[in-house]
Design an enzyme around this catalytic site. Structure first.
Site, PDB file in Angstrom:
ATOM      1  CG  MET A  35      80.904 -82.273 -39.712  1.00  0.00           C
ATOM      2  SD  MET A  35      81.753 -80.838 -39.064  1.00  0.00           S
ATOM      3  CE  MET A  35      81.824 -81.262 -37.319  1.00  0.00           C
ATOM      4  CG  HIS A  36      77.599 -77.426 -43.380  1.00  0.00           C
ATOM      5  ND1 HIS A  36      77.982 -76.286 -44.038  1.00  0.00           N
ATOM      6  CD2 HIS A  36      77.034 -77.010 -42.223  1.00  0.00           C
ATOM      7  CE1 HIS A  36      77.638 -75.229 -43.312  1.00  0.00           C
ATOM      8  NE2 HIS A  36      77.069 -75.645 -42.199  1.00  0.00           N
ATOM      9  CB  ALA A  37      81.879 -77.266 -46.534  1.00  0.00           C
ATOM     10  CD  GLU A  39      76.667 -73.275 -39.716  1.00  0.00           C
ATOM     11  OE1 GLU A  39      75.916 -74.247 -39.558  1.00  0.00           O
ATOM     12  OE2 GLU A  39      77.487 -73.178 -40.640  1.00  0.00           O
TER      13      GLU A  39
END
Lengths: 90, 322
Positions: free
Chosen positions: A16-18, A89
């Site tokens: 979980m990134h930006a 992704e």
């Protein structure tokens, strides 16, 4: 008002990134229901990018998603779909 | 504002290692013995002085608390024969004890240290006096055991009053906070406000360690307030004195027009002055919050404008009754 809870898993490599957080918020904001995501005892608002970033959820993390409101089922389905697709992704 | 679904966290126990980490960092605690037992849980914020337990009376022994050994206990142990002391300690150790804390840099009988090493009961030591050790431990543990929660909102220190700005996503909480920072006030946390209760009536907002003083502004993305405005415009910790809920302007809703009624919001058991602020384009919410904070300070200093004015008017009306 319905309340639904389900476990989802982070499948994309970077966790979980930006970018996933922004994508998820864009989805959850379309619904009237509250979306809460719990990981390791911390609950954050699923409509908050900063909140999602604090989770520190890496690939393989299991998060508990709770939706509460008139369109809870639909909101949960959308959230489930986003996690399952890895937010587009790898 | 509906806080019924707020998730409140309250620690059931804390490991001695956590206490030790804090105590060695801020105070001068050292670990003398029982290293392997540092993960032992502390279940209570209170401490116990085990004088009676050392003398052999083990009924009502408050074993689940941190055991503080001061001059009295240490000198009492020194008067005992080693075999007798070993026996008493053995009886005590049949209960689960989280840790011993020695004050005044006291040196205990080696038999105590040996047995604590064998049983894995940590022995901590400080140079402070016994009463200071006790009050520091209790202060630290009550903080650790106090309830905490996370609220979706923004916390800003405005003229020394901690203001918690809440409201639906997209209502403009972050933008309001940004404008407040621009006007010289200090950001505590945006989006995710960690709230902690201290004592019975203090509510504190805390900065999240991961996102720090970053905030998300729609159209700009993530910005770092500390880097942009400097350390003078941020803080990590602030007592909350006011909750302002932003909501969409509703012609039909009745908003407070006099300020005579005082509303409060209960957040994890602390009552905080609360106001609803209707938002519409062109209305400067930051200035309203600024004035609300100033007005709150004025009230705390004993000046309640709405009430005082109304009392004047009522008194004057009374005088003119014909």
């Amino acid at each position: 008002m319905t309340e639904v809870t389900e476990e989802v898993m982070v499948v994309n490599a970077l966790g979980m990134h930006a970018r996933p957080a922004a994508a998820l918020v864009q989805t959850t904001l379309r619904f009237e229901s509250d979306v809460h995501i719990n990981f390791r005892g911390n609950t954050v608002n699923g409509k908050s990018i900063m909140g999602l970033l604090t989770l520190g959820a890496a690939r393989g993390s299991r998060l508990s998603v709770t939706c509460f409101g008139p369109d809870a089922e639909e909101a949960l389905a959308a959230v489930r779909q986003m996690f399952a697709s890895g937010f587009g992704e790898d | 504002m509906d806080l019924s679904r707020l998730k409140v966290k309250r620690k059931q126990f804390i490991p001695v290692s956590r206490m030790l980490e804090h105590m060695t960092q801020d105070l001068d605690f050292e670990l003398l013995a029982g290293f392997q037992g540092v993960e032992r849980p502390v279940f209570s914020w209170d401490v116990n002085r085990p004088g009676l337990a050392l003398s052999g009376y083990l009924e009502y022994f408050a074993n689940d608390r941190v055991q503080v050994l001061g001059n009295t206990e240490i000198h009492f142990m020194k008067r005992m024969r080693p075999a007798e002391l070993a026996n008493r300690l053995n009886n005590m150790f049949s209960f689960e004890i989280p840790a011993f804390v020695l004050s005044r840099n006291l040196l205990p009988q080696s038999i105590l240290l040996d047995m604590c090493n064998r049983y894995g009961i940590p022995v901590l030591r400080s140079a402070m006096s016994t009463d200071e050790v006790i009050s520091r431990i209790i202060l630290y543990l009550t903080q650790e055991f106090s309830p905490e929660t996370v609220l979706h909102g923004t916390a800003v220190d405005v003229y020394g009053v901690g203001c918690l700005v809440v409201g639906k996503p997209g209502i403009g909480k972050s933008e309001t906070a940004l404008e407040l920072v621009e006007r010289g006030h200090r950001l505590v946390a945006d989006d995710m406000v960690e709230l902690k209760r201290r004592r019975a009536d203090y509510l504190y907002a805390q900065t999240n360690k991961t996102v720090k003083h970053c905030m998300e502004i729609r159209g700009l993305g993530i910005i770092d307030v500390r880097a942009l405005y400097g350390v003078g415009r941020v803080r990590n910790f602030k007592r909350i004195g006011l909750v302002a809920e932003l909501e969409e302007w509703d012609e039909k809703a009745s908003y407070d027009r006099t300020g005579l009624l005082e509303h409060h919001l209960d957040i994890i058991g602390v009552k905080i002055p609360y106001m609803r602020i209707p938002v519409r384009p062109g209305r400067n919410v930051a200035i309203i919050i600024e004035v609300a904070a100033l007005n709150q300070r004025l009230k705390e200093m004993g000046v309640h404008t709405a009430r005082d004015l109304n009392e004047d008017i009522m008194r004057s009306n009374k005088g003119q009754t014909r």
